[in-house]
Design an enzyme around this catalytic site. Structure first.
Site, PDB file in Angstrom:
ATOM      1  N   CYS A  42      -0.441   4.040  10.107  1.00  0.00           N
ATOM      2  CA  CYS A  42       0.086   2.674  10.144  1.00  0.00           C
ATOM      3  C   CYS A  42       1.572   2.669  10.479  1.00  0.00           C
ATOM      4  O   CYS A  42       2.082   1.758  11.135  1.00  0.00           O
ATOM      5  CB  CYS A  42      -0.196   1.936   8.837  1.00  0.00           C
ATOM      6  SG  CYS A  42       0.605   2.675   7.433  1.00  0.00           S
ATOM      7  N   THR A  43       2.292   3.722  10.058  1.00  0.00           N
ATOM      8  CA  THR A  43       3.704   3.831  10.419  1.00  0.00           C
ATOM      9  C   THR A  43       3.837   4.015  11.928  1.00  0.00           C
ATOM     10  O   THR A  43       4.624   3.341  12.593  1.00  0.00           O
ATOM     11  CB  THR A  43       4.361   5.025   9.704  1.00  0.00           C
ATOM     12  OG1 THR A  43       4.241   4.829   8.304  1.00  0.00           O
ATOM     13  CG2 THR A  43       5.825   5.160  10.079  1.00  0.00           C
TER      14      THR A  43
END
Ligand code: ZN
Lengths: 442, 526
Positions: free
Chosen positions: A211-212
């Site tokens: 997700c980063t």
């Protein structure tokens, strides 16, 4: 005495002094004699695994410590970036087998030395190959390969009435470096700590949460990982997987990473960094490799000759600030996956909730297993049943549906044995399920 | 925004070849390496292995000085000499083989003994950046060390014998900008944020943020917010004791609504940062000492740029009380724009401070020119390091006060230092190694013990402390050079040379002893 013999007597005068004279710090079994030099020259077979930064040094060190029956195994070919430390290779050798070029170089340079090259993977050979050696020394950069050879040497051990047959032990010396840091260790399979006993010494590789990478990149590395993991498969510019050695591929990733970084105001994407991230490059320098390989070669010499007591059993080295070494005894793990004779019990909290994919994830993530792509089979009512194998396409497709089934749904019971195979070992691991809350047992 | 890098930069063959080491000491370190000139005295196995680990990474040039001819024993231990070389100049044979390793390196040799070279050509050895001597007798080491000491050229004296090794670095003064410390804590200045940082952080009232905003806020911002609340409660003081830090951690944790997992990351990170980031920003005492050094306070026209910039840094510290901020922010959970905004503040402040130090340096010395080092210097201001050594000749002539202290520990490798010094005396006196001939081992043990006894008496230590076993072991070697032991020492020595040339990483201070019997080592200041 012929003239040639005389030369050879003088030539090995250094070794003869320590092998033919008694010493207060030698091994209790050491009996000084000219037979020892004969043994290391004509009988003692040493296998060097890896012909890279450590391997080149190891072969040279061993050849000059009197070992003549050397084998070297390496599947890699020579690249330009090897030449700053892999001193047996020249520019003209780029593209050739490391093992073959290294062996030819030493055989030419050190008269009488017979290095046999093996241009292949360690997994291409079975126990009939490995059991011919007296000592195995590893200069590898891969933990998976280390664990595999470790498992192989353990599988060669003979136990009679639970007593280890000492003659079946092939000592393994393992070296490793990263920048200005390194380690050297002596493993007596079945007796002292093995690679798997100390798996927690190897830190897991840095990974960034998906997700980063996808949503909130902050570092140049995040941008590069995005291009590598998400953008490449989507756009697939050459219709093939990324080849970290293809400059066109690296350039493509570099340009796309730069675009993404600009979009997010992130600085610091460089071509060198892109290469480093894509190829997972570990910095390396000639001097540290020389030190660690030479420590390993000295231990091979000690083990083969008993002229000194071997390292017990782990040395760490760091020359960032001065020169620092630290020697300690790493401990054998009672329930080691690889070297203990104890069956592995796996506690399961809730077998009706635990899915097969959770079990596989556990084998991959847990520090004591750290597997790569485990294949699982079992026996149900005496019949062999494949639970999941990802490495063979047809079986993967057939067993994929099992992944989302719970252990109960798969017919597993308290005490069921699961046979696990993985890249990290040549041996099949048997894991016995222990249902902690036994009330669900059917 | 920085200007976009050129599209698809063409990597030169050189940067490809040296890629794995450029990741350690950078292009600037490599440049220094490539312009260096190294001298090796005696092409022993130890000597050629040292040069090998310097030629491979690409030093500029080397010169070997060695008056010996290649012997049969040489080819048994030295990879760069083979049967065809027997009887040839050892300097020449080794030079030719070493040059094959790297076409970028130049090399030459002098087929003459080092003492003769020294007497014939004054200052010959002073023309190198580093001089390395192996298997050089004490009587030549002494004048060489004095000459190089006076010239300010670093000298490494190495000896490999049997399972033992010795490396001694002689250097008058050596300065390091990039020490590359292993576990550096971040430099965040939360106790005294500069105005721009303070304004930025104060804008965000963490306690009123909604769920979504909270997941975007950087851990540092969270930490700063609760640190302010803590200070309000405690008369403006920072948490110091463990209980106080626990209190701050609890403040951060308890501010979270219990039902939401999603938020925990930046809050958990804030909790973890308490230990490394919440402390009073100070100038470390070793940096204060360095800034008060006479070299810094009494500049001359000859002062190297290191000390000129130190003097400028000193002025800045005097007026602001702190070192320039390092200008880097560790990665932390946050959305991109909040993180980048925060990061930019640190980068900008580091730039401003480096410019200010540069201006001061220019005022101090116009001759500094366009020194590009100031930014690097400021970035590493907390790792600056100066090593001042002493002359080997002084060490050998004076009594060594440190020796007896170490000899109280029966496991100390200092015993081998003493024995190796005895060995050097033995070589001077008898012109052979102790135990060189099979029938002389026992008599040599007695002779060596007598020499060691004399040395210890000179130093005021009891002679009995050296065990017979250790003396026996050294005589067993009879001067043997074991290749793998030499290779360990050579790798270590080559690396020290790289440190000296690049001014990166801290060199040894000053005597390194390696014992391959037990695979242990120790470093002593002598
Ligand atoms: Zn084990």
């Amino acid at each position: 005495m012929s003239e040639n013999q005389e030369v050879s007597q003088n030539r090995w005068g250094h070794l003869r002094k320590v092998l033919e004279r008694p010493g207060p710090f030698s091994h209790p079994e050491f009996e000084p004699s000219s037979d020892i030099l004969d043994f290391i020259m004509s009988t003692c077979k040493v296998l060097v695994i890896g012909a890279g930064g450590l391997g080149c040094e190891l072969i040279k060190d061993l050849a000059l410590m009197g070992f003549k029956q050397l084998h070297v195994i390496d599947m890699d070919i020579i690249e330009l970036s090897n030449l700053n430390r892999q001193f047996l290779f020249r520019h003209k050798d780029i593209g050739l087998s490391k093992a073959e070029v290294a062996a030819a170089f030493i055989n030419k340079k050190v008269k009488g030395c017979q290095v046999t090259p093996h241009y292949c993977k360690i997994q291409d050979y079975d126990e009939t190959f490995y059991k011919q050696f007296h000592i195995v020394v590893c200069g590898l950069d891969s933990i998976v390969a280390r664990r595999w050879i470790n498992g192989m040497l353990i599988s060669l051990l003979n136990y009679e009435d639970n007593a280890l047959d000492q003659t079946s032990i092939i000592p393994m010396i393992d070296g490793g470096t990263e920048g200005f840091k390194g380690h050297a260790r002596v493993i007596l399979p079945g007796i002292s700590a093995c690679i798997d006993c100390t798996l927690d010494l190897y830190p897991p590789q840095v990974t960034y949460p998906l997700c980063t990478i996808a949503n909130t990149p902050r570092l140049p590395e995040h941008c590069i990982e995005y291009v590598k993991i998400i953008q490449w498969p989507k756009e697939n510019p050459w219709g093939i997987a990324i080849d970290g050695d293809d400059p066109q591929h690296i350039t493509w990733i570099y340009e796309k990473s730069l675009e993404r970084a600009l979009q997010f105001n992130i600085t610091g994407v460089t071509y060198r960094l892109v290469q480093g991230v894509v190829k997972n490059i570990i910095p390396a320098v000639a001097s540290t490799n020389a030190v660690i390989a030479a420590v390993c070669a000295t231990e091979v010499f000690k083990l083969a000759t008993s002229c000194c007591v071997p390292l017990n059993n782990y040395l760490v080295f760091n020359d960032v600030d001065g020169i620092y070494t630290y020697t300690f005894e790493s401990e054998k793990k009672d329930n080691c996956l690889a070297c203990s004779l104890i069956p592995q019990n796996l506690p399961v909290e809730d077998p009706s909730k635990m899915k097969l994919k959770d079990l596989i994830e556990l084998f991959c993530e847990s520090t004591s297993y750290q597997m790569k792509s485990p294949g699982l089979t079992t026996y149900i009512n005496g019949k062999n049943k494949t639970l999941y194998i990802s490495t063979i396409k047809s079986i993967e497709e057939r067993t994929r549906e099992n992944l989302t089934k719970s252990l109960i749904e798969l017919g597993l019971q308290n005490g069921s044995e699961i046979l696990v195979t993985d890249l990290t070992s040549p041996n099949t691991l048997t894991v016995r399920l222990k249902f902690v809350n036994n009330h669900i047992e059917t | 925004m920085s200007s976009p890098a050129p599209k698809s930069p063409d990597q030169s063959d050189k940067s490809k070849k040296y890629d794995r080491q450029l990741r350690l000491w950078g292009d600037h370190g490599q440049k220094l390496l490539e312009s260096s000139k190294i001298c090796l005295i005696n092409a022993t196995a130890l000597g050629t292995e040292i040069l090998k680990s310097l030629v491979l990474p690409g030093i500029g040039a080397f010169t070997i000085v060695d008056g010996d001819k290649v012997s049969e024993e040489d080819i048994g231990s030295n990879f760069f000499l083979d049967e065809a070389h027997i009887g040839m100049s050892r300097a020449q044979a080794a030079t030719e083989c070493l040059l094959e390793l790297n076409p970028d390196v130049r090399g030459d040799y002098i087929d003459d003994s080092p003492d003769h070279v020294m007497s014939q050509t004054q200052d010959f050895f002073s023309s190198f950046n580093v001089v390395i001597a192996t298997a050089l007798p004490e009587k030549v080491v002494m004048p060489l060390s004095r000459q190089l000491w006076a010239a300010g050229i670093p000298l490494l004296v190495c000896r490999s014998i049997g399972f033992l090794g010795y490396v001694r670095l002689q250097i008058k003064e050596h300065t390091v900008i990039e020490a590359h410390p292993d576990n550096e804590s971040p430099d965040l200045r939360l106790d005294q944020p500069w105005e721009a940082l303070r304004t930025h952080l104060n804008q965000i009232d963490v306690s009123t943020l909604g769920t979504k905003e909270r997941s975007h806020v950087p851990a540092l911002t969270v930490l700063y917010y609760y640190l302010q609340r803590f200070k309000e409660k405690h008369n403006g003081s920072l948490p110091k004791a463990r209980v106080e830090k626990d209190e701050l951690r609890d403040m951060i944790r308890s501010s979270l609504p219990g039902d939401c997992d999603m938020l925990e990351e930046s809050y958990e990170q804030a909790v973890k940062l308490v230990n490394v980031c919440v402390h009073a920003t100070q100038v470390p005492s070793y940096i204060r000492t360095l800034l008060d050094d006479e070299k810094c306070t009494n500049l001359t026209v000859e002062s190297p740029s290191f000390w000129v910039i130190c003097a400028a840094l000193r002025e800045m510290v005097q007026s602001e009380g702190v070192l320039p901020v390092r200008g880097s922010l560790p990665d932390m959970a946050a959305d991109t724009s909040s993180f980048i905004a925060l990061q930019q503040l640190y980068i900008k402040q580091a730039q401003n401070q480096a410019e200010s130090v540069y201006r001061r340096a220019m005022q101090i010395s116009r001759t500094l020119g366009q020194s590009p080092d100031v930014k690097l210097f400021c970035k590493h201001a907390s790792e600056l390091y100066v090593l001042r050594g002493n002359c080997i000749s002084d060490e050998y002539q004076n009594s060594c006060p440190n020796v007896s202290l170490h000899l109280e520990d029966p496991e100390s490798l200092m015993f081998y230092y003493v024995i190796l010094r005895g060995l050097e005396r033995f070589i001077s006196e008898y012109n052979t190694y102790p135990g060189q001939f099979d029938d002389q081992v026992e008599p040599d043990v007695l002779k060596l013990k007598t020499l060691i006894g004399k040395l210890l008496t000179e130093w005021g230590c009891p002679a009995a402390v050296i065990s017979d076993d250790r003396v026996h072991e050294v005589c067993r070697y009879g001067g043997a050079e074991l290749h793998s032991v030499s290779a360990v020492l050579a790798g270590c020595t080559a690396h020290e040379v790289i440190k000296l040339i690049t001014h990166q990483y801290k060199p040894i201070n000053n005597t390194f002893i390696y014992d391959a019997i037990t695979s242990t080592s120790a470093t002593f200041v002598l």
